[in-house]
Structures are given as C-alpha cells and as structure tokens.
Design an enzyme around this catalytic site. Structure first.
Site, PDB file in Angstrom:
ATOM      1  N   SER A  78       0.835  -1.206   0.000  1.00 28.89           N
ATOM      2  CA  SER A  78       0.000   0.000   0.000  1.00 28.89           C
ATOM      3  C   SER A  78       0.866   1.251   0.000  1.00 28.89           C
ATOM      4  CB  SER A  78      -0.907   0.007   1.236  1.00 28.89           C
ATOM      5  OG  SER A  78      -0.147   0.268   2.405  1.00 28.89           O
ATOM      6  N   SER A  85       0.881   3.650   2.399  1.00 27.08           N
ATOM      7  CA  SER A  85       0.895   4.290   3.715  1.00 27.08           C
ATOM      8  C   SER A  85       2.263   4.832   4.111  1.00 27.08           C
ATOM      9  CB  SER A  85       0.415   3.308   4.792  1.00 27.08           C
ATOM     10  OG  SER A  85       1.367   2.282   4.996  1.00 27.08           O
ATOM     11  N   LYS A 131       5.852   0.433   9.396  1.00 25.91           N
ATOM     12  CA  LYS A 131       5.642   1.834   9.762  1.00 25.91           C
ATOM     13  C   LYS A 131       6.952   2.381  10.308  1.00 25.91           C
ATOM     14  CE  LYS A 131       1.165   1.402   8.998  1.00 25.91           C
ATOM     15  NZ  LYS A 131       0.549   1.977   7.786  1.00 25.91           N
ATOM     16  N   SER A 163      -2.725   6.477   6.438  1.00 28.10           N
ATOM     17  CA  SER A 163      -2.039   5.395   7.147  1.00 28.10           C
ATOM     18  C   SER A 163      -2.844   4.972   8.365  1.00 28.10           C
ATOM     19  CB  SER A 163      -0.633   5.856   7.582  1.00 28.10           C
ATOM     20  OG  SER A 163      -0.006   4.868   8.377  1.00 28.10           O
TER      21      SER A 163
END
Length: 270
Positions: A88, A90, A145, A230
C-alpha cells in the site's frame, strides 16, 4: 489467503530432517549390511549390484536433497534477512506499493521462527527506524511503519503535526502540490531525517478519537510517512516488542503493473 511461509518452512525442515536422521540411523546401516553380505557371498563382485544395494529409496533421496537447502533458507529468513513486499501507499514517499524490501532480522535481537520468542537481545528500535512488525489486531499480517515513540514517550498528533515529549518534531516544507493540497515535509525524528506527506484539505477518519498517547513499557508508537493515508498507532494502539520482526534497510526491486521489474528505486531505506 494469508500463507504463513515461516511456519511451512519449519514444517518442511522438520519432515525432511526427520527422514534424513531416520535414514542415517536405521536404513543406511541395513544397506551397508546388505552390501557386506553380498561381497562376502558373491563369487565375482558386480559394481552395478552394489550400486543398486546402496541406492536410497526415492522417498528418502529427495527429502535428503532438499533438507540442507530448506535448513539454509530457514536460518537465513529467521535470523539474517527476510524479503517483504510493500502492498500500500501508507509509507509514501519513502516506500511505494510494489517495492520489494529487505528486512534485517537480527537488528533487534534473534527470535525463534514462527513463535517469535526472543532468545538473544541486541539493539532496541530507535526513533526514526522503519520497522516491520506483526499487526497487533491480526498477527498473521505484517505491517511496516516508522517508529516515532519509545517506551515512556508522550506522543501527540494535533493540527497534522507530530509532537514528542512536549516538543513539536522539527520539519521543513520542501514542496507543495496545489492541485492535491498536499505538502511534502522534511521531518526529523531522533537522528533520522525523512520525507512525509500531509494533505491540508483531508480530515482524518473518525476512528481517530485521541490526540495524545503515553507509550507503555515494552511497546512502540508507529506512524506511516503518508500521514493522512495510514492506519497506524493513532488508530489501533501500540506495537508490543514480541511482535517486532525487524528493521527495513533496503529496496532491492520494484514491480507494479509492468511484467518486468524495475531497479531504479533500489537503495537504502531512510
């Protein structure tokens, strides 16, 4: 369907390894006895007969061939480096969908495959690290992340800006895209300087009910670099240490809609 690759590699190593050991302690001695008896009783020794007597059954030969390769893969993926794919946006602009990355599995300590129990401690995650971890709400899924909060930190996210321990993080706007009302910032967390995206006309989802968090012991607070796109610690909470997988350190390939991979994005992840 999510496939737990680590689990099935462990199973494959266990099965092929068991066959290897069974052959070593039970079947091979019998073959050696058969060869010895033949040599003792034969008038003229035939090498083809000996080769046939020494030949391993197919169900032993193939697992024994695969065992060292599978064991090497298991050790490499579990304790050294594991590849992941970015699904993705994010983490844009740092990482984009279709990036193939490498994750250092020993940066934060050595863990047993599948169960994830740490048996050798090394370094701890630092502010600014791009970290891969098991999603706390569904550990079968891997997430990636950036670490912004360590145990004991006070984290605030207000007016689309990150604060750590009462101070706003240093950031500088380096570009603005008027058509999308998006700014790109050069942001500094810890000792790491990286780029983030913020959309000025976009309201965060209603799932964000808090703007302040205190990170508990043994946990980390993580954010995506694409701040308005996100699903991260702001929504589902903290990452416990036992779910940490490793530190992302390089992009080695990119593959999106094209059949052929691209290597133009290869480089160190900051």
């Amino acid at each position: 369907m999510d496939i737990d690759i680590a689990f099935w590699i462990v199973v494959a190593v266990a099965v092929t390894g068991s066959i290897y050991v069974f052959d070593l302690i039970a079947l091979k001695p019998k073959r050696q006895v058969s060869v010895a008896n033949y040599k003792r009783e034969a008038v003229e020794v035939d090498d083809e007969v000996i080769a046939e007597l020494e030949k391993e059954p197919v169900w032993v030969e193939y697992p024994k061939s695969f065992f060292p390769v599978l064991l090497l893969v298991l050790v490499f993926r579990s304790f050294l480096v594991e590849p992941f794919t970015i699904p993705s946006g994010s983490m844009m602009p740092t990482l984009i969908a279709g990036d193939y990355i490498l994750v250092n599995k020993f940066a934060y300590g050595l863990r047993l495959p599948v169960i994830g129990t740490k048996f050798v401690s090394m370094d701890d995650p630092k502010r600014g690290d791009v970290m891969v971890f098991k999603y706390p709400e569904d550990p079968k899924i891997n997430y990636i992340k950036r670490v912004v909060g360590l145990p004991g930190d006070l984290i605030e996210y207000k007016d689309k800006r990150l604060w750590v321990n009462g101070s706003p993080v240093e950031r500088e706007e380096i570009s603005r895209l008027s058509r999308q009302a998006r700014s790109e910032f050069l942001e500094t967390v810890g000792d790491v300087e990286f780029k983030t995206w913020v959309y000025h006309n976009r309201v965060l989802p209603s799932g964000l009910l808090r703007t302040e968090w205190t990170v508990p012991e043994g946990h980390y607070f993580v954010l995506g670099d694409n701040r308005d796109n996100s699903k991260d610690s702001r929504f589902w909470g903290f990452v416990p240490d036992e779910l940490v997988v490793g530190k992302a350190f390089a992009i080695w390939m990119h593959l999106s809609n094209s059949i052929l991979p691209s290597f133009s994005r290869n480089g160190v992840i900051i």
